[in-house]
Enzyme design. Structure first.
Site, PDB file in Angstrom:
ATOM      1  N   THR A  96       0.865  -1.176   0.000  1.00  0.00           N
ATOM      2  CA  THR A  96       0.000   0.000   0.000  1.00  0.00           C
ATOM      3  C   THR A  96       0.902   1.226   0.000  1.00  0.00           C
ATOM      4  O   THR A  96       1.523   1.548   1.011  1.00  0.00           O
ATOM      5  CB  THR A  96      -0.907   0.005   1.240  1.00  0.00           C
ATOM      6  OG1 THR A  96      -1.688  -1.197   1.278  1.00  0.00           O
ATOM      7  CG2 THR A  96      -1.837   1.213   1.232  1.00  0.00           C
ATOM      8  N   LYS A 172      -7.615   0.481  -1.957  1.00  0.00           N
ATOM      9  CA  LYS A 172      -6.963   0.129  -0.693  1.00  0.00           C
ATOM     10  C   LYS A 172      -6.892   1.348   0.228  1.00  0.00           C
ATOM     11  O   LYS A 172      -6.974   1.214   1.450  1.00  0.00           O
ATOM     12  CB  LYS A 172      -5.563  -0.423  -0.961  1.00  0.00           C
ATOM     13  CG  LYS A 172      -4.845  -0.965   0.280  1.00  0.00           C
ATOM     14  CD  LYS A 172      -5.541  -2.193   0.857  1.00  0.00           C
ATOM     15  CE  LYS A 172      -4.897  -2.672   2.159  1.00  0.00           C
ATOM     16  NZ  LYS A 172      -3.507  -3.111   1.996  1.00  0.00           N
ATOM     17  N   LYS A 244       1.521   5.206   8.483  1.00  0.00           N
ATOM     18  CA  LYS A 244       1.764   5.338   7.034  1.00  0.00           C
ATOM     19  C   LYS A 244       0.456   5.372   6.252  1.00  0.00           C
ATOM     20  O   LYS A 244       0.235   6.266   5.420  1.00  0.00           O
ATOM     21  CB  LYS A 244       2.627   4.180   6.544  1.00  0.00           C
ATOM     22  CG  LYS A 244       2.779   4.107   5.020  1.00  0.00           C
ATOM     23  CD  LYS A 244       3.617   2.939   4.589  1.00  0.00           C
ATOM     24  CE  LYS A 244       2.906   1.604   4.750  1.00  0.00           C
ATOM     25  NZ  LYS A 244       1.850   1.392   3.691  1.00  0.00           N
TER      26      LYS A 244
END
Length: 296
Positions: A96, A172, A244
Site C-alpha cells: 500500500t 486500498k 503510514k
C-alpha cells in the site's frame, strides 16, 4: 503462461508468499539478508545472489516496499531492476503506497517491455502462506492475464477493481480509512468500558454479538485486551503501518479537496502511539494512547 516467479524481499510477508507460490511455480527469491534467502531455500524457493539475477527469467515479479519512493528507487534507481526484467513480464506491487507516481512508474516500465500490476493485499503472514489473502487489483487486461495465476495462488478473495494501475491503490486507500477508524474506535470503546468498571471480556463478547460489531472489533478486540500485558499482544499488524496508511488517506483526501475529520482524528491517535514508542507493537496497542494505564 506464467511459470517463473521472482519474489524480491523475503520478509514477514515475502517469505510465506514465496513458499506458497513455490507449490505451483518455479520461484526465485532475493533478500538483502542472506539468512532469509537460506530460509526460503528450505521451503523450495531458489535463492539468487542479486535482485537482477532473480528477475532475469521471471514472467512475474512480486515486490513489497514501504513507499512509492522505494518502489521508484528499486526499479529505476541504483538497483535499476527495470533494465533486467524479461520482455512481457509483469511487476506485481503488493504494498500500500498510495496513488502518487503510479502512472509514471507504469509508463516507465512499459518502456522496458514490462507492465505494472497494482495489487495491494491484506491478510498477514499466516494467511499469506495459506493462500488466504484479500487482494484488490488495478491492471490492464493483458497484464492481468499474466499475473492472474500468481494472484489466484495467493488470494482467497481477488477483486478486480479497475483496468489501470492506481485503481488498486485507490480502493486500498478507502479500505485503510475504514480499518484505521475502526481500530481506533474499538480502542476507545474498550477503554470506556474499562473506565465504567465493566468486565472487558464480557463487554467485547456482547459488542461482537450485536449491531456495533465490525470485522476490526472482532479481530483486534481480543488483542486489545492483551495490550496491557507485559509482552503485549502478538504483533500481527504493526501500529506504525497505520501511521503510514492513514497518512496516505490524508494525502489522497486533500488532493480530492475532501474533508475526512474522523480519519484525521484516528491518524492522530496512531501518531501519538508512534511518538510514545508503540510503533513496533501490534496496532491494537493504540488503546494505550487513549488510556495509558488500565483503569480497572
Amino acid at each position: 503462461m506464467t511459470t517463473n516467479v521472482a519474489v524480491i524481499g523475503l520478509g514477514a510477508m515475502g517469505l510465506p508468499m514465496a513458499t506458497r507460490l513455490a507449490e505451483k511455480f518455479t520461484v526465485t527469491g532475493f533478500d538483502i539478508a542472506a539468512e532469509r534467502v537460506a530460509l526460503a531455500a528450505e521451503q523450495g524457493v531458489q535463492g539468487a545472489a542479486s535482485a537482477a539475477e532473480a528477475v532475469a527469467e521471471a514472467n512475474a515479479v512480486l515486490v513489497a516496499v514501504r513507499t512509492g519512493a522505494q518502489l521508484h528507487d528499486l526499479l529505476f534507481g541504483d538497483a535499476g531492476l527495470a533494465t533486467h526484467l524479461a520482455d512481457g513480464s509483469v511487476v506485481i506491487l503488493t504494498s500500500t503506497v498510495g496513488t502518487d507516481g503510479i502512472d509514471e512508474i507504469a509508463g516507465r516500465l512499459a518502456e522496458h517491455g514490462a507492465q505494472l500490476v497494482d495489487a495491494p493485499l491484506s491478510g498477514g503472514p499466516v494467511r499469506a502462506g495459506a493462500g488466504d489473502l484479500l487482494i484488490v487489483v488495478g491492471a490492464t487486461p493483458a497484464a492481468l492475464e499474466v499475473a492472474r495465476p500468481v494472484l489466484d495462488q495467493l488470494a482467497s478473495t481477488l477483486s478486480i477493481v479497475g483496468e489501470k494501475p492506481g485503481d488498486g491503490q485507490a480502493l486500498k486507500t478507502v479500505n485503510q480509512l475504514l480499518c484505521g477508524v475502526h481500530i481506533a474506535a474499538a480502542a476507545e470503546a474498550l477503554a470506556l468500558a474499562d473506565a465504567l468498571g465493566l468486565d472487558r471480556e464480557k463487554t467485547l463478547e456482547a459488542l461482537t454479538a450485536g449491531a456495533a460489531n465490525s470485522f476490526m472489533l472482532g479481530n483486534r478486540g481480543p488483542r486489545t485486551l492483551q495490550a496491557y500485558d507485559e509482552d503485549g499482544a502478538e504483533v500481527l499488524s504493526r501500529l506504525d503501518i497505520f501511521v503510514k496508511d492513514l497518512g496516505i488517506v490524508g494525502t489522497a483526501a486533500r488532493a480530492a479537496h475532501l474533508s475526512t475529520p474522523v480519519a484525521n482524528a484516528a491518524e492522530q491517535l496512531f501518531l501519538l502511539g508512534e511518538a510514545q514508542g508503540l510503533g513496533e507493537l501490534d496496532d491494537s496497542a493504540v488503546i494505550r494512547v487513549v488510556a495509558p494505564h488500565r483503569l480497572s
